[in-house]
Design a protein around this motif. Structure first.
Motif, short mmCIF file in Angstrom:
data_model
loop_
_atom_site.label_atom_id
_atom_site.label_comp_id
_atom_site.label_asym_id
_atom_site.label_seq_id
_atom_site.Cartn_x
_atom_site.Cartn_y
_atom_site.Cartn_z
N LEU A 72 -5.50 -2.24 -6.24
CA LEU A 72 -4.43 -1.15 -6.22
C LEU A 72 -4.48 0.15 -5.33
CD1 LEU A 72 -3.85 -1.43 -9.93
CD2 LEU A 72 -2.85 -2.80 -8.28
N GLU A 74 -4.32 3.93 -4.66
CA GLU A 74 -4.73 5.20 -5.44
C GLU A 74 -3.74 6.27 -4.71
OE1 GLU A 74 -8.64 5.68 -4.95
OE2 GLU A 74 -9.08 4.17 -6.58
N LEU A 76 -0.97 7.71 -6.23
CA LEU A 76 0.55 7.52 -6.39
C LEU A 76 1.07 8.33 -7.37
CD1 LEU A 76 0.82 3.59 -6.19
CD2 LEU A 76 0.98 5.17 -4.46
N GLU A 78 4.00 9.09 -10.47
CA GLU A 78 4.33 8.29 -11.83
C GLU A 78 5.56 7.25 -11.35
OE1 GLU A 78 6.18 8.62 -16.12
OE2 GLU A 78 5.76 10.37 -14.75
N GLN A 80 6.10 5.62 -8.11
CA GLN A 80 5.15 4.76 -7.44
C GLN A 80 4.41 3.89 -8.37
OE1 GLN A 80 3.76 7.60 -4.54
NE2 GLN A 80 4.93 6.66 -3.11
N GLN A 81 3.59 4.66 -9.13
CA GLN A 81 2.69 3.74 -9.86
C GLN A 81 3.26 2.67 -10.88
OE1 GLN A 81 -0.75 4.06 -10.14
NE2 GLN A 81 -0.49 2.04 -11.05
N GLN A 84 4.46 -0.15 -8.48
CA GLN A 84 3.12 -1.04 -8.32
C GLN A 84 2.87 -1.84 -9.33
OE1 GLN A 84 -1.14 0.04 -5.90
NE2 GLN A 84 -1.08 0.78 -7.95
N THR A 85 2.71 -1.58 -10.55
CA THR A 85 2.51 -2.06 -11.72
C THR A 85 3.44 -3.23 -12.04
OG1 THR A 85 1.69 -0.28 -13.15
CG2 THR A 85 2.24 -2.18 -14.26
#
Length: 584
Positions: A72, A74, A76, A78, A80-81, A84-85
C-alpha cells in the motif's frame, strides 16, 4: 558535476610545472583512460547495498504474506486512504494478485492515489462530477501490468477497473528518491566513479522520475520498472539507468549534448497555482469563427480539447497528446517516455508554462499551449508545444512541436496523439493511388517515401453513412511551419464506451525507444483486431522527428545565445501533425 573543473585544474598544474622546469616533462607511454559511450553492468556484478531498498523489500515481503498481497501507498490523507482500501478489496483487482495455478502471491504495489480531474471523467464515471472520486494506480511487477481504478468515496463504490498490459504507472516521489539513492550507492563503490571519470551529485539529477528502457538488460522494452536520472557534464550527459524492480544500477550511457552557452534564462514565469486553478481544475469553453469547444490541461496527456463542433455539427469527441517517446540510440534502445501536463499534483515530466493561449490566424485561430522544463534550453531540458488550429472553412489541424534541447544530438521524437472523431458509424479508408479502400478491421500503417496521396495530398478519410466526414492529410513538409515530414504511424482502433482505452488520462502506454510500430496504440489492436466498418473509431497519430544540432541545419534544437548583451533562448522547432479537411 566537476569534471570540467578537474580537467582545467590538471592543465593549469602542468603549465605551472613546465614553467618551473628547465627540461621538458617526460612523455608518458600509458594511454589516457577511454570513457566508453555505453557500459552495462554484468549480470554477475555484486548487488549494491542500499538501505532504502532493503527497507522497501522488507515491506514488500510483508505485503506478500498478507491476505491481500498489495504493497500500500503510505502518507495518504483520509479520503485517499478510503479510496485505496476500496480498490485493493475489489474482486476485479484481486484477480491478478496471485498466480492462477499455484495461488502464490505476486508483487503488486499502489503507486498513486489522486483526485479525479475533469479530464479523467468518462461516461462510466460521470457521477464524479458531483461525488468525491479518486484514481488509484497499481503496478503488478510479475505481469508488467498497470491497473487503474476509480473509487467513489462518497458512496464507497469502485466505479471502474481497467487493466493495461505492458505498461507502468508514473512514479511517485518515494520511488524517485529510491532511484537516486541507488545511483549514489552505486557510484560510491570503489572504482566506479574513477572508471567513468565523473562523480554525479544526485542533487543535480534531471528527469529522475522519467521511465526508460535499455537493450540487452531487463529494462529492454520496459519489462522491468526502470528510470534514468541524468547528469550534465560539459557537452556530455551521463544517463544512470536504474532497475527499480531489482534495485540496481544496470548501466550507464553517455550522450553528446553539443556545444552550449550553458546560460539558462534567469527569469521564470511559471505560474503554477494560477494555471492549475484555471485550466487543470476546471474545463474552459471557447467559441470563435463558427467553432465551439471545451479545453483543459490534463495530468499527463497535455492540452485536451473535447466536444468540438463546427457550425453546430459535431466534429470531435476529444483530442489530446498522450506521450512523447524520445529515443537516443538505434542499438542500445535508451531514452525517455515523457509526459506533458499540469504543473501541480501531476505526473508530467514537462509541465505547462502559463496557460493556453488563443492565437489569431489569417483565416481562423489556434489554441496553443507551451510546456517547458524549468531551465530550458539548458541541456537535458525539454520544451514542447501543442497547437490546435481551426479554420473558417471547417478545416482543423492537430499539431505537436518539439523545441529541443534534450539530452543528445541523435534524438528521435515520437509524439503519440489520440484523436476521437464524432460519430458512431464511421468508415475509415486509405487512398491506394487509384481509389479509396476501406479498412475492415483495426490496423496500423507507416507513412513512407512510397505512400500514395490524392492530388490534394490526402492519405486517409473517414465518413459516415451519408458520406460526410473528413480527409486526413499527413505532414510532408508542406504546412510552412518548418516541419520536414512526419513519417507517421497511423493506427485506427474501435472505441469502447464501456472500457477506458484513453478516454480518461492515460499513463505512458509505450516504451521510449522502439523504432517499429510498437509505440503504444498497438496494445488496443493486438492480438485480435476488431471490426471497424461503420463503427465508432479512435485515430492515433505517431510522427517521427530526428533532432539535429549541426550549426546551420538545427532541428528540434535549442540554445541560449547572446543578444543585446544578454542571453536569450533560441529554438529551432520541429512540428508535426495532420490536417483534416471536410468532405464536401
Amino acid at each position: 558535476m566537476k569534471v570540467r573543473v578537474k580537467v582545467c585544474s590538471l592543465l593549469l598544474g602542468l603549465m605551472l610545472a613546465a614553467c618551473a622546469q628547465a627540461t621538458p616533462l617526460p612523455t608518458s607511454t600509458v594511454a589516457p583512460p577511454v570513457i566508453e559511450e555505453s557500459q552495462l553492468l554484468p549480470a554477475s556484478a555484486p548487488m549494491v547495498s542500499v538501505p532504502a531498498f532493503a527497507e522497501r523489500m522488507a515491506r514488500v515481503q510483508a505485503a506478500l504474506q498478507a491476505p491481500i498481497p498489495i504493497l500500500l501507498l503510505e502518507g495518504l490523507d483520509e479520503a485517499q486512504q478510503a479510496a485505496q482500501t476500496l480498490v485493493v478489496n475489489d474482486a476485479r483487482v484481486l484477480e491478478y494478485v496471485r498466480d492462477p495455478n499455484t495461488g502464490a502471491p505476486l508483487r503488486n504495489e499502489v503507486f498513486n492515489v489522486h483526485a479525479l480531474r475533469p479530464s479523467d471523467i468518462t461516461d462510466a464515471t460521470i457521477v464524479c462530477q458531483q461525488a468525491e472520486c479518486y484514481r488509484v494506480e497499481i503496478y503488478n511487477y510479475a505481469y508488467n501490468l498497470t491497473t487503474m481504478a476509480v473509487a467513489n468515496v462518497t458512496d464507497n463504490t469502485v466505479l471502474v477497473v481497467n487493466f493495461f498490459p505492458d505498461t507502468q504507472p508514473d512514479l511517485n516521489q518515494q520511488l524517485t528518491d529510491l532511484a537516486l539513492a541507488i545511483v549514489q550507492a552505486s557510484f560510491e563503490k570503489p572504482g566506479v566513479a574513477e572508471a567513468l571519470g565523473v562523480q554525479p551529485d544526485v542533487a543535480n539529477a534531471l528527469m529522475a522520475s522519467t521511465k526508460t528502457a535499455l537493450n540487452r538488460t531487463l529494462c529492454e522494452r520496459s519489462r522491468h520498472l526502470c528510470v534514468a536520472p541524468t547528469f550534465v557534464s560539459g557537452e556530455r550527459a551521463l544517463w544512470a539507468i536504474v532497475d527499480l524492480t531489482d534495485g540496481q544500477l544496470v548501466g550507464v550511457r553517455w550522450t553528446q549534448l553539443g556545444p552550449s552557452s550553458e546560460q539558462p534564462p534567469t527569469e521564470q514565469t511559471l505560474q503554477n497555482e494560477v494555471v492549475t486553478r484555471q485550466f487543470c481544475d476546471q474545463t474552459n469553453s471557447l467559441a470563435r469563427d463558427g467553432w465551439t469547444l471545451n479545453y483543459g490541461l490534463t495530468s499527463s496527456d497535455g492540452l485536451r480539447i473535447s466536444e468540438v463542433r463546427f457550425n453546430d455539427r459535431p466534429v470531435l469527441v476529444s483530442a489530446k497528446l498522450v506521450d512523447w517517446h524520445v529515443s537516443y540510440s538505434q542499438t542500445d534502445g535508451f531514452g525517455y517516455s515523457d509526459a506533458v501536463g499540469c504543473p501541480v499534483f501531476s505526473a508530467a515530466a514537462v509541465v505547462a508554462f502559463e496557460g493556453p493561449q488563443v492565437e489569431a490566424l489569417p483565416d481562423g485561430f489556434a489554441l496553443v499551449q507551451e510546456f517547458r522544463s524549468e531551465i530550458w534550453p539548458a541541456p537535458c531540458n525539454y520544451s514542447y508545444r501543442q497547437r490546435y488550429e481551426f479554420y473558417a472553412d471547417g478545416r482543423f489541424r492537430v499539431v505537436v512541436v518539439s523545441l529541443g534541447r534534450g539530452c543528445g544530438t541523435q534524438g528521435t521524437y515520437r509524439p503519440v496523439i489520440r484523436i476521437h472523431p464524432a460519430g458512431e458509424a464511421l468508415t475509415f479508408s486509405e487512398w491506394d493511388g487509384a481509389a479509396w479502400q476501406a479498412w475492415a478491421t483495426e490496423r496500423w500503417q507507416l507513412q513512407s517515401s512510397t505512400t500514395p496521396y490524392t492530388p490534394e495530398g490526402y492519405q486517409y478519410r473517414f465518413t459516415n453513412a451519408a458520406g460526410a466526414g473528413y480527409y486526413l492529410e499527413p505532414g510532408r513538409g508542406q504546412f510552412g511551419d518548418g516541419g520536414r515530414g512526419d513519417q507517421a504511424y497511423v493506427y485506427v482502433t474501435r472505441h469502447h464506451p464501456d472500457k477506458d482505452e484513453g478516454d480518461a488520462d492515460l499513463i505512458t502506454i509505450g516504451p521510449c525507444c522502439n523504432t517499429d510500430y510498437h509505440q503504444g496504440p498497438e496494445k488496443f489492436i493486438e492480438p485480435q483486431p476488431e471490426a471497424i466498418t461503420a463503427a465508432p473509431i479512435v485515430i492515433w497519430y505517431v510522427a517521427q522527428m530526428e533532432n539535429d544540432g549541426t550549426p546551420g541545419s538545427e532541428y528540434c534544437w535549442a540554445d541560449t545565445v547572446p543578444e543585446n548583451g544578454i542571453y536569450v533562448p533560441r529554438a529551432w522547432p520541429c512540428a508535426a501533425g495532420p490536417m483534416f479537411t471536410p468532405i464536401p
